[in-house]
Design a protein around this motif. Structure first.
Motif, PDB file in Angstrom:
ATOM      1  N   ASP A 228       0.849  -1.189   0.000  1.00  0.00           N
ATOM      2  CA  ASP A 228       0.000   0.000   0.000  1.00  0.00           C
ATOM      3  C   ASP A 228       0.890   1.247   0.000  1.00  0.00           C
ATOM      4  O   ASP A 228       1.736   1.417   0.887  1.00  0.00           O
ATOM      5  CB  ASP A 228      -0.904   0.013   1.241  1.00  0.00           C
ATOM      6  N   LEU A 229       0.688   2.116  -0.984  1.00  0.00           N
ATOM      7  CA  LEU A 229       1.541   3.290  -1.121  1.00  0.00           C
ATOM      8  C   LEU A 229       0.841   4.543  -0.596  1.00  0.00           C
ATOM      9  O   LEU A 229      -0.328   4.788  -0.922  1.00  0.00           O
ATOM     10  CB  LEU A 229       1.919   3.511  -2.584  1.00  0.00           C
ATOM     11  N   ASP A 230       1.554   5.327   0.211  1.00  0.00           N
ATOM     12  CA  ASP A 230       1.033   6.612   0.615  1.00  0.00           C
ATOM     13  C   ASP A 230       1.091   7.545  -0.595  1.00  0.00           C
ATOM     14  O   ASP A 230       1.770   7.242  -1.588  1.00  0.00           O
ATOM     15  CB  ASP A 230       1.850   7.173   1.785  1.00  0.00           C
ATOM     16  N   PRO A 231       0.410   8.693  -0.554  1.00  0.00           N
ATOM     17  CA  PRO A 231       0.378   9.578  -1.735  1.00  0.00           C
ATOM     18  C   PRO A 231       1.762   9.978  -2.246  1.00  0.00           C
ATOM     19  O   PRO A 231       1.991  10.013  -3.454  1.00  0.00           O
ATOM     20  CB  PRO A 231      -0.405  10.793  -1.219  1.00  0.00           C
ATOM     21  N   ALA A 232       2.699  10.259  -1.334  1.00  0.00           N
ATOM     22  CA  ALA A 232       4.034  10.674  -1.771  1.00  0.00           C
ATOM     23  C   ALA A 232       4.754   9.529  -2.484  1.00  0.00           C
ATOM     24  O   ALA A 232       5.418   9.742  -3.505  1.00  0.00           O
ATOM     25  CB  ALA A 232       4.848  11.150  -0.574  1.00  0.00           C
ATOM     26  N   SER A 233       4.600   8.303  -1.964  1.00  0.00           N
ATOM     27  CA  SER A 233       5.238   7.149  -2.591  1.00  0.00           C
ATOM     28  C   SER A 233       4.615   6.839  -3.950  1.00  0.00           C
ATOM     29  O   SER A 233       5.304   6.483  -4.906  1.00  0.00           O
ATOM     30  CB  SER A 233       5.134   5.926  -1.674  1.00  0.00           C
ATOM     31  N   ALA A 234       3.288   6.985  -4.036  1.00  0.00           N
ATOM     32  CA  ALA A 234       2.608   6.742  -5.306  1.00  0.00           C
ATOM     33  C   ALA A 234       3.066   7.748  -6.359  1.00  0.00           C
ATOM     34  O   ALA A 234       3.276   7.397  -7.535  1.00  0.00           O
ATOM     35  CB  ALA A 234       1.092   6.818  -5.110  1.00  0.00           C
ATOM     36  N   GLU A 235       3.242   8.997  -5.938  1.00  0.00           N
ATOM     37  CA  GLU A 235       3.724  10.020  -6.863  1.00  0.00           C
ATOM     38  C   GLU A 235       5.140   9.698  -7.329  1.00  0.00           C
ATOM     39  O   GLU A 235       5.475   9.846  -8.508  1.00  0.00           O
ATOM     40  CB  GLU A 235       3.685  11.390  -6.186  1.00  0.00           C
ATOM     41  N   LEU A 236       5.976   9.235  -6.394  1.00  0.00           N
ATOM     42  CA  LEU A 236       7.352   8.873  -6.729  1.00  0.00           C
ATOM     43  C   LEU A 236       7.388   7.701  -7.703  1.00  0.00           C
ATOM     44  O   LEU A 236       8.173   7.695  -8.657  1.00  0.00           O
ATOM     45  CB  LEU A 236       8.113   8.518  -5.445  1.00  0.00           C
ATOM     46  N   GLY A 245       9.593   0.715 -11.684  1.00  0.00           N
ATOM     47  CA  GLY A 245       9.984  -0.645 -12.053  1.00  0.00           C
ATOM     48  C   GLY A 245      10.022  -1.567 -10.858  1.00  0.00           C
ATOM     49  O   GLY A 245       9.600  -2.735 -10.936  1.00  0.00           O
ATOM     50  N   ASN A 246      10.539  -1.053  -9.736  1.00  0.00           N
ATOM     51  CA  ASN A 246      10.572  -1.862  -8.516  1.00  0.00           C
ATOM     52  C   ASN A 246       9.164  -2.215  -8.043  1.00  0.00           C
ATOM     53  O   ASN A 246       8.889  -3.356  -7.657  1.00  0.00           O
ATOM     54  CB  ASN A 246      11.314  -1.108  -7.403  1.00  0.00           C
ATOM     55  N   ILE A 247       8.279  -1.220  -8.046  1.00  0.00           N
ATOM     56  CA  ILE A 247       6.896  -1.455  -7.599  1.00  0.00           C
ATOM     57  C   ILE A 247       6.229  -2.516  -8.480  1.00  0.00           C
ATOM     58  O   ILE A 247       5.523  -3.400  -7.988  1.00  0.00           O
ATOM     59  CB  ILE A 247       6.080  -0.149  -7.616  1.00  0.00           C
ATOM     60  N   LYS A 248       6.465  -2.439  -9.783  1.00  0.00           N
ATOM     61  CA  LYS A 248       5.880  -3.426 -10.696  1.00  0.00           C
ATOM     62  C   LYS A 248       6.392  -4.822 -10.401  1.00  0.00           C
ATOM     63  O   LYS A 248       5.617  -5.796 -10.360  1.00  0.00           O
ATOM     64  CB  LYS A 248       6.203  -3.037 -12.144  1.00  0.00           C
TER      65      LYS A 248
END
Length: 449
Positions: A228-236, A245-248
């Motif tokens: 689960d990503l917070d807004p700042a992490s999702a933006e990053l 790429g890492n998130i994918k």
């Protein structure tokens, strides 16, 4: 600058050899460079830090080899600064000295239980499987079934991958034969990779992450809750290609892990090590759940869990160590400098002394980063020497000969190189099998079996 200038480079890893290359190129060969290393082998972390199954990266050694074969460059192995020659003596023999000794020790967790047997630096494990002579006789309790690797950088991923691979998968690499034997007896079934922050802050590269997911004998899983990503992490993740790429790659591991594989990897984010548990040795690892506060700082939540691990490896960064007589910043663990020029307590440049690589900028970047870093240092060094009188007081040959030091030359190293290639052929084990013990290495350098 009188011709030719004489420059000593301390450290034969990528930073040191790139510095030697830049010295030759920027002077059109009108320089003599002596590269020193305390080991009988050149190439530093390319030989002893790059994972053995990363053969394409290790091939950089072939490029570095061409630098050492330049007639203007000499290699002096088994010569250690502080033990065999002093800083003052080097400055007596050379017009300038470049220190490129890297970052040799690990950072600590500073939590209770860290001193227990079974709590180790990942760097010790890396040195062991990479065949470093200082670690040749190390042993690790691989009879345990669960291991924790603390850290989510490339080194941590390398360690997890080696633990998760079978010995058979590593037979075609250059790891020493005793390492193959120890890994063959491993009873490790589960490896936990632990990060204090979330997946968007992971330091490993996407290529490294994908390699974990491609292991044929290990399943891998990350909790959907941890993704689960917070807004700042999702933006990053949307703006930074590496993070995206890492998130994918990580998201692909949130489903049901593949069944029927002998080993399993758990990737755990948002956990901070709180205590290593055990009486006589490691018996568990206590973790605290974490989150980011409104300023982006990691804080604990007061929620704890304990993993039943028998081995804990910390991989939370490297740091350089001071060199005798050379200025050192105890906060950044680097030598204070401006563009590679060493600076003293007053901020002024220290004459004729320079730095390159991790001891200059800290443990950052990839192997190739050292090339531009070294080039900057060399440009400033040559600018300082321009028009200066060069008058070394003695030769390095006289100094070393007077002490009867068993110096390893580049030609001696080539004998060791040939011995490792021959060993691989005799064992039917790929291109090379490393000799790891000091006696075996120095005997091979002298042409003895």
């Amino acid at each position: 600058m009188a011709s030719p200038a004489l420059v000593a480079v301390i450290g034969s890893g990528p930073a040191g050899i790139y510095a030697a290359e830049a010295l030759v190129k920027q002077t059109d060969g009108d320089v003599r460079v002596d590269v020193f290393d305390r080991l009988p082998t050149p190439y530093g972390l390319v030989r002893y830090g790059v994972a053995p199954d990363h053969k394409s990266i290790k091939s950089i050694a072939k490029y570095l080899q061409r630098v050492l074969e330049n007639p203007a460059v000499r290699f002096f192995g088994c010569v250690e600064l502080g033990r065999d020659v002093s800083r003052t003596e080097l400055l007596d023999c050379y017009d300038a000295v470049i220190y490129s000794t890297g970052a040799m020790v690990d950072r600590q967790l500073r939590i209770p239980g860290e001193e227990l047997p079974g709590s180790i630096a990942a760097t010790d494990f890396v040195n062991w499987y990479c065949g470093h002579p200082d670690a040749a006789d190390h042993s690790f309790d691989l009879s345990v079934e669960e291991v924790a690797v603390i850290g989510v950088g490339n080194v941590a991923v390398d360690v997890v991958r080696i633990l998760a691979k079978t010995a058979g998968e590593l037979r075609e690499t250059d790891v020493p034969e005793q390492v193959i034997e120890a890994l063959s007896a491993s009873r490790v079934k589960r490896v936990h990779m632990i990060g204090r922050r979330g997946p968007a802050q992971a330091k490993f590269t996407t290529k490294e992450a994908r390699e974990l997911g491609e292991l044929p004998n290990a399943s891998i899983h990350v909790s959907p809750e941890d993704m689960d990503l917070d807004p700042a992490s999702a933006e990053l993740a949307g703006s930074d290609r590496k993070v995206g790429g890492n998130i994918k790659a990580l998201s692909a591991w949130t489903g049901e892990p593949a069944a029927g594989r002998p080993r399993h990897i758990d990737v755990r984010f948002w956990r901070a090590p709180a205590e290593i548990i055990g009486s006589d040795r490691v018996e568990g690892l206590k973790l605290e759940r974490t989150r980011l506060d409104e300023t982006g700082r990691v804080i604990g939540t007061g929620e704890f869990e304990t993993l039943p691990v028998g081995l804990v490896m910390r991989s939370v960064g490297y740091q350089s160590v001071p060199l005798d007589g050379v200025p050192f910043d105890e906060r950044s663990y680097t030598v204070p400098n401006e563009g590679g020029r060493i600076t003293g307590p007053d901020g002024d440049p220290v004459p004729r002394e320079y730095v390159a690589g991790w001891i200059k900028r800290g443990p950052s970047g990839v192997v190739g980063t050292n090339k531009s870093d070294a080039a900057e240092t060399v440009r400033n060094l040559l600018e300082d020497l321009e028009g200066a009188e060069t008058n070394p007081k003695r030769t390095i040959e006289e100094l070393l000969e007077s002490r009867g030091l068993p110096v390893v030359t580049y030609e001696d190293w080539l004998r060791l190189d040939a011995a490792e290639i021959a060993l691989a052929e005799s064992l039917d084990r790929g291109e090379r099998v490393k000799l790891a013990r000091w006696e075996a290495m120095t005997s091979a350098c002298r042409g003895r079996e």
